[in-house]
Write a protein that holds these residues in place. Structure first.
Motif, PDB file in Angstrom:
ATOM      1  N   SER A  21       0.851  -1.187   0.000  1.00 22.52           N
ATOM      2  CA  SER A  21       0.000   0.000   0.000  1.00 22.52           C
ATOM      3  C   SER A  21       0.888   1.240   0.000  1.00 22.52           C
ATOM      4  O   SER A  21       1.962   1.244   0.607  1.00 22.52           O
ATOM      5  N   VAL A  22       0.415   2.284  -0.662  1.00 28.59           N
ATOM      6  CA  VAL A  22       1.195   3.519  -0.739  1.00 28.59           C
ATOM      7  C   VAL A  22       0.258   4.712  -0.715  1.00 28.59           C
ATOM      8  O   VAL A  22      -0.851   4.663  -1.252  1.00 28.59           O
ATOM      9  N   GLY A  23       0.703   5.773  -0.069  1.00 27.26           N
ATOM     10  CA  GLY A  23      -0.030   7.026  -0.081  1.00 27.26           C
ATOM     11  C   GLY A  23       0.935   8.190  -0.167  1.00 27.26           C
ATOM     12  O   GLY A  23       1.951   8.213   0.546  1.00 27.26           O
ATOM     13  N   VAL A  34       3.775   7.536   2.625  1.00 29.52           N
ATOM     14  CA  VAL A  34       3.667   6.346   3.463  1.00 29.52           C
ATOM     15  C   VAL A  34       3.702   5.124   2.549  1.00 29.52           C
ATOM     16  O   VAL A  34       2.911   5.019   1.612  1.00 29.52           O
ATOM     17  N   CYS A  36       3.848   0.836   2.727  1.00 26.42           N
ATOM     18  CA  CYS A  36       3.685  -0.336   3.591  1.00 26.42           C
ATOM     19  C   CYS A  36       3.673  -1.608   2.753  1.00 26.42           C
ATOM     20  O   CYS A  36       3.139  -1.623   1.644  1.00 26.42           O
ATOM     21  N   VAL A  49      -1.596   2.964   6.116  1.00 31.78           N
ATOM     22  CA  VAL A  49      -1.481   4.203   5.334  1.00 31.78           C
ATOM     23  C   VAL A  49      -2.557   5.199   5.761  1.00 31.78           C
ATOM     24  O   VAL A  49      -2.274   6.380   6.005  1.00 31.78           O
ATOM     25  N   TYR A  53      -1.775   8.732   7.899  1.00 31.90           N
ATOM     26  CA  TYR A  53      -2.188   9.998   7.287  1.00 31.90           C
ATOM     27  C   TYR A  53      -3.145  10.770   8.193  1.00 31.90           C
ATOM     28  O   TYR A  53      -2.954  11.970   8.445  1.00 31.90           O
TER      29      TYR A  53
END
Length: 237
Positions: A21-23, A34, A36, A49, A53
């Motif tokens: 996962s990415v943000g 972020v 993960c 994430v 945030y």
């Protein structure tokens, strides 16, 4: 200072579910990234994430390293508590790398074996250290970095969110001057396990960020990735 960034995240070859996962979030006082890498579930990374945030954005803590640490602890609590009402998610965990860029400073928190790199004036430096058995063997002199890169057990980690209430988070920061050109590269081990740091460095030296992204993805896909892969490239100017 301004930011130019790109991110990609894909499941491994022959997989339909991406556990990474990415943000990347533009907030009022900077850029928050972020990344993960979930274990046993895609949900662990997604929850982390989102939690990082929300906590980071709403916090009034003026020290950004403390804010990062508290946001990661918040994500850990979410992961630990979630299976209490959703028992089939027992055992889920995730790595977590959080990078915050603000004015002339970079702040980061790290747990697991995803990585953050800084490229300063075309020279690449890894600024996080893997929480892994193989990294420990390198530190103790039993393996070289080249041996570690090719070691079959390099994915075994001892640090992750979801493993318990007590977590060890690496925290650090650096000052960025106007005289230097910086890029940041954040990735999961689905990238760093198959693409050498030399290849990453050579690709990041390209001037166009879209070309960098395309070339890195091409290098990864040429290796028929068996793990999900995620990366973020940030140009800081």
């Amino acid at each position: 200072m301004g930011f130019n960034y790109r991110s990609i995240s894909y499941p491994a070859i022959n997989k339909s579910i991406n556990e990474d996962s990415v943000g990347v979030f533009e907030i009022s006082d900077g850029l928050l990234i972020v990344v993960c890498d979930g274990v046993n579930s895609a949900l662990a990374g997604q929850l982390s994430v989102e939690s990082v945030y929300n906590f980071f954005r709403s916090s009034t803590e003026p020290d950004y390293l403390i804010r990062i640490r508290e946001s990661i602890h918040s994500a850990n609590n979410v992961i630990l508590n979630y299976p209490r009402t959703n028992i089939h998610y027992n055992g889920m965990a995730t790595t977590a790398d959080v990078l915050f860029l603000q004015d002339h400073n970079a702040y980061w928190g790290h747990i697991g074996d995803s990585r953050i790199y800084n490229m300063k004036n075309n020279n690449l430096h890894r600024i996080t250290k893997d929480h892994s058995v193989i990294q420990k063997l390198v530190d103790e002199g039993f393996l070289t970095m080249n041996q570690a890169f090719n070691h079959p057990g390099k994915s075994a980690i001892f640090g992750a969110l979801g493993g318990g209430n007590e977590i060890n988070i690496d925290l650090s920061k650096m000052h960025l001057t106007n005289y230097d050109h910086h890029k940041f590269f954040i990735c999961t081990d689905g990238v760093s396990n198959i693409i050498s740091e030399e290849k990453i460095e050579n690709t990041l030296r390209l001037r166009n960020i879209d070309l960098i992204t395309k070339e890195l993805e091409k290098l990864i896909r040429a290796c028929n990735p068996k793990d999900d892969f995620t990366f973020v490239v940030v140009e800081y100017s």
